[in-house]
Design a protein around this motif. Structure first.
Motif, PDB file in Angstrom:
ATOM      1  N   GLY A 112     -41.916  77.965 -39.816  1.00  0.00           N
ATOM      2  CA  GLY A 112     -41.175  79.199 -39.976  1.00  0.00           C
ATOM      3  C   GLY A 112     -42.018  80.555 -40.126  1.00  0.00           C
ATOM      4  N   ARG A 113     -43.425  80.400 -39.819  1.00  0.00           N
ATOM      5  CA  ARG A 113     -44.273  81.350 -39.936  1.00  0.00           C
ATOM      6  C   ARG A 113     -45.346  81.643 -38.745  1.00  0.00           C
ATOM      7  NH1 ARG A 113     -40.970  82.451 -42.947  1.00  0.00           N
ATOM      8  NH2 ARG A 113     -41.078  82.832 -45.310  1.00  0.00           N
ATOM      9  N   GLY A 114     -45.336  82.617 -38.324  1.00  0.00           N
ATOM     10  CA  GLY A 114     -46.306  83.178 -37.335  1.00  0.00           C
ATOM     11  C   GLY A 114     -47.518  83.714 -37.820  1.00  0.00           C
ATOM     12  N   HIS A 115     -48.145  84.456 -37.195  1.00  0.00           N
ATOM     13  CA  HIS A 115     -49.389  85.230 -37.799  1.00  0.00           C
ATOM     14  C   HIS A 115     -49.028  86.630 -38.328  1.00  0.00           C
ATOM     15  CE1 HIS A 115     -53.575  85.801 -37.744  1.00  0.00           C
ATOM     16  NE2 HIS A 115     -53.360  87.124 -37.369  1.00  0.00           N
ATOM     17  N   VAL A 116     -49.592  86.567 -39.778  1.00  0.00           N
ATOM     18  CA  VAL A 116     -49.969  85.441 -40.691  1.00  0.00           C
ATOM     19  C   VAL A 116     -48.823  85.110 -41.592  1.00  0.00           C
ATOM     20  CG1 VAL A 116     -52.250  86.161 -40.253  1.00  0.00           C
ATOM     21  CG2 VAL A 116     -50.834  87.403 -41.909  1.00  0.00           C
ATOM     22  N   PRO A 117     -49.120  83.780 -42.188  1.00  0.00           N
ATOM     23  CA  PRO A 117     -48.389  83.687 -43.447  1.00  0.00           C
ATOM     24  C   PRO A 117     -48.300  84.700 -44.540  1.00  0.00           C
ATOM     25  CG  PRO A 117     -49.330  81.618 -42.423  1.00  0.00           C
ATOM     26  CD  PRO A 117     -49.788  82.837 -41.845  1.00  0.00           C
ATOM     27  N   PHE A 118     -47.405  84.830 -45.558  1.00  0.00           N
ATOM     28  CA  PHE A 118     -47.528  85.485 -46.506  1.00  0.00           C
ATOM     29  C   PHE A 118     -48.393  85.114 -47.596  1.00  0.00           C
ATOM     30  CE2 PHE A 118     -43.216  86.658 -44.708  1.00  0.00           C
ATOM     31  CZ  PHE A 118     -43.489  88.013 -44.224  1.00  0.00           C
ATOM     32  N   LEU A 119     -48.575  83.973 -47.698  1.00  0.00           N
ATOM     33  CA  LEU A 119     -49.265  82.894 -48.495  1.00  0.00           C
ATOM     34  C   LEU A 119     -48.630  82.867 -49.933  1.00  0.00           C
ATOM     35  CD1 LEU A 119     -53.008  84.687 -48.425  1.00  0.00           C
ATOM     36  CD2 LEU A 119     -52.246  82.646 -47.379  1.00  0.00           C
ATOM     37  N   ASP A 120     -47.465  83.454 -49.984  1.00  0.00           N
ATOM     38  CA  ASP A 120     -46.430  82.668 -51.274  1.00  0.00           C
ATOM     39  C   ASP A 120     -45.557  81.465 -50.777  1.00  0.00           C
ATOM     40  OD1 ASP A 120     -44.873  84.186 -49.919  1.00  0.00           O
ATOM     41  OD2 ASP A 120     -44.085  85.362 -51.546  1.00  0.00           O
ATOM     42  N   GLU A 121     -45.685  81.122 -49.387  1.00  0.00           N
ATOM     43  CA  GLU A 121     -44.873  79.862 -49.167  1.00  0.00           C
ATOM     44  C   GLU A 121     -45.281  78.679 -49.993  1.00  0.00           C
ATOM     45  OE1 GLU A 121     -45.428  83.123 -45.736  1.00  0.00           O
ATOM     46  OE2 GLU A 121     -46.993  81.762 -46.816  1.00  0.00           O
ATOM     47  N   PRO A 122     -44.394  77.913 -49.993  1.00  0.00           N
ATOM     48  CA  PRO A 122     -44.768  76.635 -50.970  1.00  0.00           C
ATOM     49  C   PRO A 122     -46.134  75.722 -50.531  1.00  0.00           C
ATOM     50  CG  PRO A 122     -42.269  76.673 -50.852  1.00  0.00           C
ATOM     51  CD  PRO A 122     -43.020  77.508 -49.887  1.00  0.00           C
ATOM     52  N   GLU A 123     -46.048  75.776 -48.962  1.00  0.00           N
ATOM     53  CA  GLU A 123     -47.098  74.891 -48.222  1.00  0.00           C
ATOM     54  C   GLU A 123     -48.396  75.729 -48.483  1.00  0.00           C
ATOM     55  OE1 GLU A 123     -43.434  74.344 -46.352  1.00  0.00           O
ATOM     56  OE2 GLU A 123     -44.218  76.108 -46.746  1.00  0.00           O
ATOM     57  N   ALA A 124     -48.660  76.960 -48.502  1.00  0.00           N
ATOM     58  CA  ALA A 124     -49.726  77.500 -48.530  1.00  0.00           C
ATOM     59  C   ALA A 124     -50.229  77.529 -50.052  1.00  0.00           C
ATOM     60  CB  ALA A 124     -49.350  79.143 -48.391  1.00  0.00           C
ATOM     61  N   VAL A 125     -49.342  77.668 -51.081  1.00  0.00           N
ATOM     62  CA  VAL A 125     -49.654  77.757 -52.510  1.00  0.00           C
ATOM     63  C   VAL A 125     -50.084  76.249 -52.874  1.00  0.00           C
ATOM     64  CG1 VAL A 125     -48.609  77.758 -54.864  1.00  0.00           C
ATOM     65  CG2 VAL A 125     -47.923  79.771 -53.236  1.00  0.00           C
ATOM     66  N   THR A 126     -49.680  75.317 -52.330  1.00  0.00           N
ATOM     67  CA  THR A 126     -50.329  73.907 -52.722  1.00  0.00           C
ATOM     68  C   THR A 126     -51.565  73.791 -52.095  1.00  0.00           C
ATOM     69  OG1 THR A 126     -47.875  72.972 -52.675  1.00  0.00           O
ATOM     70  CG2 THR A 126     -49.531  71.562 -52.131  1.00  0.00           C
ATOM     71  N   ALA A 127     -51.743  74.315 -50.921  1.00  0.00           N
ATOM     72  CA  ALA A 127     -53.068  74.105 -50.134  1.00  0.00           C
ATOM     73  C   ALA A 127     -54.202  74.784 -51.140  1.00  0.00           C
ATOM     74  CB  ALA A 127     -53.083  74.598 -48.716  1.00  0.00           C
ATOM     75  N   LEU A 128     -53.745  76.116 -51.575  1.00  0.00           N
ATOM     76  CA  LEU A 128     -54.537  76.937 -52.110  1.00  0.00           C
ATOM     77  C   LEU A 128     -54.771  76.323 -53.641  1.00  0.00           C
ATOM     78  CD1 LEU A 128     -53.438  80.562 -51.343  1.00  0.00           C
ATOM     79  CD2 LEU A 128     -55.445  79.377 -50.469  1.00  0.00           C
ATOM     80  N   ASN A 129     -53.991  75.641 -54.098  1.00  0.00           N
ATOM     81  CA  ASN A 129     -54.279  74.940 -55.351  1.00  0.00           C
ATOM     82  C   ASN A 129     -55.308  73.776 -55.332  1.00  0.00           C
ATOM     83  OD1 ASN A 129     -52.591  76.643 -56.966  1.00  0.00           O
ATOM     84  ND2 ASN A 129     -50.846  75.677 -56.887  1.00  0.00           N
ATOM     85  N   GLU A 130     -55.001  73.060 -54.352  1.00  0.00           N
ATOM     86  CA  GLU A 130     -55.879  71.896 -54.002  1.00  0.00           C
ATOM     87  C   GLU A 130     -57.298  72.627 -53.738  1.00  0.00           C
ATOM     88  OE1 GLU A 130     -56.438  68.192 -50.977  1.00  0.00           O
ATOM     89  OE2 GLU A 130     -54.528  69.246 -50.904  1.00  0.00           O
ATOM     90  N   TRP A 131     -57.390  73.455 -52.977  1.00  0.00           N
ATOM     91  CA  TRP A 131     -58.958  74.349 -52.727  1.00  0.00           C
ATOM     92  C   TRP A 131     -59.343  74.703 -54.174  1.00  0.00           C
ATOM     93  CZ3 TRP A 131     -59.536  79.927 -52.208  1.00  0.00           C
ATOM     94  CH2 TRP A 131     -60.862  80.155 -52.196  1.00  0.00           C
ATOM     95  N   LEU A 132     -58.598  75.290 -54.957  1.00  0.00           N
ATOM     96  CA  LEU A 132     -59.204  75.678 -56.204  1.00  0.00           C
ATOM     97  C   LEU A 132     -59.611  74.367 -56.928  1.00  0.00           C
ATOM     98  CD1 LEU A 132     -56.521  78.435 -56.946  1.00  0.00           C
ATOM     99  CD2 LEU A 132     -58.712  78.696 -56.429  1.00  0.00           C
ATOM    100  N   GLU A 133     -58.868  73.411 -57.144  1.00  0.00           N
ATOM    101  CA  GLU A 133     -59.251  72.182 -57.878  1.00  0.00           C
ATOM    102  C   GLU A 133     -60.633  71.779 -57.247  1.00  0.00           C
ATOM    103  OE1 GLU A 133     -58.143  70.578 -60.447  1.00  0.00           O
ATOM    104  OE2 GLU A 133     -56.962  72.145 -60.692  1.00  0.00           O
ATOM    105  N   ARG A 134     -61.007  71.712 -55.984  1.00  0.00           N
ATOM    106  CA  ARG A 134     -62.149  71.479 -55.376  1.00  0.00           C
ATOM    107  C   ARG A 134     -63.535  72.422 -55.864  1.00  0.00           C
ATOM    108  NH1 ARG A 134     -61.060  69.000 -49.259  1.00  0.00           N
ATOM    109  NH2 ARG A 134     -59.530  67.605 -49.977  1.00  0.00           N
ATOM    110  N   LEU A 135     -62.927  73.637 -56.235  1.00  0.00           N
ATOM    111  CA  LEU A 135     -63.996  74.534 -56.457  1.00  0.00           C
ATOM    112  C   LEU A 135     -64.354  74.498 -57.718  1.00  0.00           C
ATOM    113  CD1 LEU A 135     -62.404  77.723 -54.538  1.00  0.00           C
ATOM    114  CD2 LEU A 135     -64.459  76.503 -53.930  1.00  0.00           C
ATOM    115  N   LYS A 136     -63.631  73.801 -58.552  1.00  0.00           N
ATOM    116  CA  LYS A 136     -64.178  73.676 -60.029  1.00  0.00           C
ATOM    117  C   LYS A 136     -65.454  72.891 -60.154  1.00  0.00           C
ATOM    118  CE  LYS A 136     -59.402  74.389 -61.858  1.00  0.00           C
ATOM    119  NZ  LYS A 136     -58.292  73.882 -62.666  1.00  0.00           N
TER     120      LYS A 136
END
Length: 274
Positions: free
Chosen positions: A250-274
């Motif tokens: 349900g998102r085109g260009h660009v997602p707002f980044l507070d969608e659940p799928e975006a937040v989940t992906a960013l949290n996983e990314w942050l874990e890998r950065l630690k």
């Protein structure tokens, strides 16, 4: 408000808030630090640095529009990092910001901890570019933020179930209210630079994407995006099998980044950065 002066004498605006892992937030083509207002609460516990590119927002306009180019913007980013005394940062790049991140991966790899791309990849769909060509550098016909919000809701049909309040927020972020109506928040001459780039020779961006290979990488993809196709996403996954993918319905260009799928992906990314 904070500013720093570039090597060619422009004053660029940035914000620097929080402590912890430094994440540099790079906005879209015509956007500002406001691009990241929605995701900021979800990145608590990190140091968030946000930049207005030259010619955007509260940064100086460049007297030479030819400097509105990716290599110059990458240079500005490195000068900001030097100004802040930061050896390395992670980058969250929305659209144009992601292109700059890829450029930095190729040209200044040692300054990066990881990259998260918001709806951008090494191939940009011609249909999306045509839309940009049509609207960039032009003030909206709407005279008020409410009118602009209605226009955005009608125009962005690839965004589903977005409340009216969010479109009003978007209108207020990206258009200034003046006595004569709404104005864009960037230098209109950015249009000249973008059209010149579009009419110039094609650039193969895949080597720039490949330069990210050994860094933690995430991609947020609007499933209805007109700039980043599903085919390009599949090729990105093939080249970078460990890439975290947040596919946002349900998102085109660009997602707002507070969608659940975006937040989940960013949290996983942050874990890998630690």
């Amino acid at each position: 408000m904070a500013h720093f002066t570039t090597s060619d004498g422009l004053s660029l605006y940035y914000t620097d808030e929080g402590t912890g892992l430094p994440i540099l937030c790079l906005a879209g083509l015509t956007r500002t630090t406001a691009d990241f207002d929605y995701v900021t609460p979800h990145l608590a516990g990190n140091r968030l640095i946000k930049l207005d590119y030259r010619g955007r927002g509260q940064s100086d306009f460049d007297p030479d529009w030819q400097n509105y180019a990716l290599p110059v913007e990458c240079r500005d980013v490195l000068e900001l990092l030097d100004h802040l005394g930061l050896e390395k940062v992670a980058i969250l790049g929305t659209s144009r910001g992601g292109l700059n991140a890829m450029g930095l991966a190729a040209g200044a790899h040692d300054r990066l901890l990881g990259i998260a791309l918001n709806d951008v990849g090494p191939f940009i769909e011609p249909g999306g570019l045509a839309v940009i060509r049509h609207v960039i550098g032009l003030n909206p016909a709407a005279k008020t933020h409410a009118e602009a919000a209605d226009a955005l809701a009608r125009a962005f049909v690839d965004f589903v179930d977005v409340p009216d309040s969010r479109w009003l927020e978007e209108a207020k972020k990206h258009f200034r209210l003046t006595e004569t109506g709404l104005k864009i928040t960037y230098d209109p001459k950015l249009r000249d630079a973008v059209l010149a780039a579009m009419d110039g020779p094609d650039v193969d961006l895949w080597p720039f994407f490949d330069a990210i290979a050994d860094l933690p990488l995430a991609l947020i993809h609007g499933q209805n995006s007109n700039l980043l196709s599903h085919e390009t996403v599949v090729e990105m996954q093939k080249r970078s099998p460990d890439m975290i993918l947040g596919s946002v319905p349900g998102r085109g260009h660009v997602p707002f980044l507070d969608e659940p799928e975006a937040v989940t992906a960013l949290n996983e990314w942050l874990e890998r950065l630690k």
